[in-house]
Scaffold this motif. Structure first.
Motif, PDB file in Angstrom:
ATOM      1  N   PRO A  51       0.779  -1.254   0.066  1.00  0.00           N
ATOM      2  CA  PRO A  51       0.152   0.104  -0.008  1.00  0.00           C
ATOM      3  C   PRO A  51       0.960   1.338  -0.069  1.00  0.00           C
ATOM      4  CG  PRO A  51      -0.688  -1.607   1.429  1.00  0.00           C
ATOM      5  CD  PRO A  51       0.425  -2.254   1.018  1.00  0.00           C
ATOM      6  N   THR A  52       2.021   1.376   0.683  1.00  0.00           N
ATOM      7  CA  THR A  52       2.837   2.217   0.712  1.00  0.00           C
ATOM      8  C   THR A  52       3.603   2.617  -0.713  1.00  0.00           C
ATOM      9  OG1 THR A  52       3.337   1.922   2.965  1.00  0.00           O
ATOM     10  CG2 THR A  52       4.930   3.258   1.899  1.00  0.00           C
ATOM     11  N   PHE A  53       3.929   1.593  -1.349  1.00  0.00           N
ATOM     12  CA  PHE A  53       4.391   1.476  -2.769  1.00  0.00           C
ATOM     13  C   PHE A  53       3.390   2.362  -3.648  1.00  0.00           C
ATOM     14  CE2 PHE A  53       4.093  -1.139  -6.572  1.00  0.00           C
ATOM     15  CZ  PHE A  53       5.089  -0.446  -7.341  1.00  0.00           C
ATOM     16  N   LEU A  54       2.140   1.948  -3.476  1.00  0.00           N
ATOM     17  CA  LEU A  54       1.306   2.437  -4.236  1.00  0.00           C
ATOM     18  C   LEU A  54       0.771   3.765  -4.070  1.00  0.00           C
ATOM     19  CD1 LEU A  54      -1.639  -0.228  -4.117  1.00  0.00           C
ATOM     20  CD2 LEU A  54       0.268  -0.137  -5.935  1.00  0.00           C
ATOM     21  N   GLU A  55       1.078   4.401  -2.779  1.00  0.00           N
ATOM     22  CA  GLU A  55       0.850   5.840  -2.370  1.00  0.00           C
ATOM     23  C   GLU A  55       1.892   6.606  -2.702  1.00  0.00           C
ATOM     24  OE1 GLU A  55      -0.142   8.394   1.437  1.00  0.00           O
ATOM     25  OE2 GLU A  55       0.352   6.280   1.873  1.00  0.00           O
ATOM     26  N   ILE A  82      -1.631   6.754  -5.590  1.00  0.00           N
ATOM     27  CA  ILE A  82      -2.979   6.361  -5.477  1.00  0.00           C
ATOM     28  C   ILE A  82      -3.848   6.397  -4.263  1.00  0.00           C
ATOM     29  CG2 ILE A  82      -4.273   4.076  -5.830  1.00  0.00           C
ATOM     30  CD1 ILE A  82      -2.105   3.168  -7.866  1.00  0.00           C
ATOM     31  N   GLY A  83      -4.975   6.938  -4.337  1.00  0.00           N
ATOM     32  CA  GLY A  83      -5.689   7.032  -3.149  1.00  0.00           C
ATOM     33  C   GLY A  83      -6.253   5.922  -2.324  1.00  0.00           C
ATOM     34  N   VAL A  84      -6.731   6.357  -1.333  1.00  0.00           N
ATOM     35  CA  VAL A  84      -6.918   5.318  -0.290  1.00  0.00           C
ATOM     36  C   VAL A  84      -7.985   4.451  -0.690  1.00  0.00           C
ATOM     37  CG1 VAL A  84      -7.799   4.509   2.308  1.00  0.00           C
ATOM     38  CG2 VAL A  84      -6.646   6.789   1.725  1.00  0.00           C
ATOM     39  N   LYS A  85      -8.986   4.710  -1.365  1.00  0.00           N
ATOM     40  CA  LYS A  85     -10.084   3.650  -1.861  1.00  0.00           C
ATOM     41  C   LYS A  85      -9.414   2.830  -3.031  1.00  0.00           C
ATOM     42  CE  LYS A  85     -14.145   6.519  -0.688  1.00  0.00           C
ATOM     43  NZ  LYS A  85     -15.568   7.051  -1.363  1.00  0.00           N
ATOM     44  N   VAL A 128      13.525  -3.040   6.240  1.00  0.00           N
ATOM     45  CA  VAL A 128      14.475  -2.972   5.224  1.00  0.00           C
ATOM     46  C   VAL A 128      14.234  -2.569   3.954  1.00  0.00           C
ATOM     47  CG1 VAL A 128      16.113  -4.668   3.684  1.00  0.00           C
ATOM     48  CG2 VAL A 128      15.628  -5.132   6.301  1.00  0.00           C
ATOM     49  N   GLU A 129      12.863  -2.958   3.581  1.00  0.00           N
ATOM     50  CA  GLU A 129      12.311  -2.224   2.278  1.00  0.00           C
ATOM     51  C   GLU A 129      12.453  -0.658   2.305  1.00  0.00           C
ATOM     52  OE1 GLU A 129       9.326  -5.177  -0.116  1.00  0.00           O
ATOM     53  OE2 GLU A 129       8.523  -4.712   1.987  1.00  0.00           O
ATOM     54  N   ALA A 130      11.841  -0.380   3.481  1.00  0.00           N
ATOM     55  CA  ALA A 130      11.717   1.286   3.506  1.00  0.00           C
ATOM     56  C   ALA A 130      13.016   1.813   3.326  1.00  0.00           C
ATOM     57  CB  ALA A 130      11.054   1.734   4.864  1.00  0.00           C
TER      58      ALA A 130
END
Length: 403
Positions: free
Chosen positions: A239-243, A248-251, A359-361
């Motif tokens: 979800p963080t990657f998408l944001e 991309i929005g929450v919905k 690690v990813e962050a």
């Protein structure tokens, strides 16, 4: 003795699998409630987001304790009663979480919930896998494991329906539902016949058997760590990657995550079923190779529709590999410690894999989110595929016949 007493009892494996599946579903549902309500909980307790995020880490840290305690109980006293006790225990803790009036109380309750969550998988999986016919063990394994994906879906749906109107606390009251599963187990599931034939008489004998199989335990922890990296490395930061990268929005993010979980459920059942034909290790390895092939589309898709397709396919393969796990690691385990060893190894592996989001962050700060996600995914898939090749293939083994 009446003639009726001599007749064989009707099979109850469907009820056992259903109870274990729903228990794992509601475990995941309760866990992901904190993920989705994190900022609201932090605001209510007047603490920073990272403090509530810490409760997730605490939950993971206490899961091995639950696997150890309830696993020991299930190998000593049978599968049914410890499973019922665990369901009631974490249901009460979840309801109390919704009533917590301070951050400290909430933190303690999430630690206790971790104990309950850690106990459910090992006891439920051993009961279910010992009940189902060996020829169908893979497909039921896939169904059982994907209770986790379904729990994620239900948490997302409940969040959208409940939180905007009533806040976060009522969601945790729904967490009391697993207690009702104890009634299902009590009414419809008999004790494991395998446990009755192979049980040890004392806790000391159980511990000795565990020590005798320390090599197997280490191998399973390595496998479960790799599988945990593959799962959490592709889900938790998605979800963080998408944001951050796609804006991309929450919905839409929620919808895309749910679509990927539908892929997970389908993959878990299909690959689990396929493992009944080609073996557990090969099925896990083939599914992870499929995941490797899907990584470019998942991380570097040029458009949103292709991104959604990549997410669906990747989770289909990753959770397809996971769908084999309940059958695979319970078949590897000696019957005398099947309630303890698989669940304890599972939870220890997940704990060791728990730092992957950090690690990813950190990688994303040095490269880009697509490359950070792709790097972690490729390394974890490869590690898990290699780990799956070690050990004997025990597909369809008759529990109690060898150990």
């Amino acid at each position: 003795m009446s003639e009726e007493r001599s007749l064989p009892s009707p099979p109850d494996h469907v009820a056992a699998v259903l109870a274990s599946f729903l228990g794992w579903t509601l475990d995941a549902f309760d866990f992901f409630l904190v993920v989705m309500c994190l900022t609201r909980i932090a605001a209510d307790f007047h603490v920073p987001d990272k403090s509530v995020a810490w409760t997730l880490t605490v939950t993971l840290a206490f899961r091995p304790i639950g696997a150890l305690v309830f696993g020991l109980l299930s190998d000593r006293y049978g599968r049914r009663v410890p499973l019922m006790l665990d369901l009631v225990f974490y249901s009460i803790v979840e309801v109390l979480s919704g009533l917590a009036q301070s951050y400290t109380t909430f933190l303690v309750l999430r630690a206790l919930f971790g104990i309950g969550m850690g106990g459910e998988w090992g006891v439920g999986a051993s009961l279910a896998m010992e009940k189902v016919p060996p020829r169908l063990r893979g497909v039921f394994s896939g169904l059982l494991q994907q209770g986790y994906a379904l729990g994620y879906l239900l948490a997302a749906a409940a969040y959208a329906l409940v939180v905007p109107r009533w806040g976060w606390r009522p969601l945790f009251f729904l967490g009391g539902l697993p207690a009702l599963l104890a009634l299902v187990v009590r009414a419809h599931v008999r004790e494991s016949e395998v446990w009755e034939r192979t049980r040890h008489g004392t806790l000391g004998a159980i511990f000795r058997t565990l020590v005798e199989n320390k090599g197997l335990f280490v191998k399973l922890v390595v496998l479960m760590t790799a599988m945990g990296l593959a799962s959490h490395g592709t889900q938790d930061m998605y979800p963080t990657f998408l944001e951050r990268h796609w804006h991309i929005g929450v919905k839409t993010r929620t919808s895309m995550t749910c679509i990927s979980m539908v892929g997970a459920i389908i993959g878990g059942v299909l690959v689990g079923m396929y493992s009944d034909r080609i073996g557990r290790r090969r099925a896990i390895a083939f599914a992870l190779i499929g995941a490797i092939v899907a990584v470019p589309l998942w991380a570097f898709a040029p458009s949103v529709p292709l991104l959604v397709t990549g997410a669906f396919l990747l989770q289909l393969f990753v959770q397809g590999a996971w769908g084999v796990i309940p059958a695979h690691i319970t078949e590897q385990s000696p019957s005398a410690v099947r309630g303890l060893l698989p669940g304890f190894a599972y939870q220890c592996g997940i704990l060791l894999a728990g730092t992957i989001t950090t690690v990813e962050a950190a990688l994303a700060e040095r490269m880009s989110y697509p490359w950070a996600m792709a790097t972690v995914a490729l390394l974890s898939f490869t590690m898990a595929a290699v780990a799956a090749t070690f050990g004997k293939e025990e597909k369809g083994v008759e529990y109690g016949s060898k150990f």
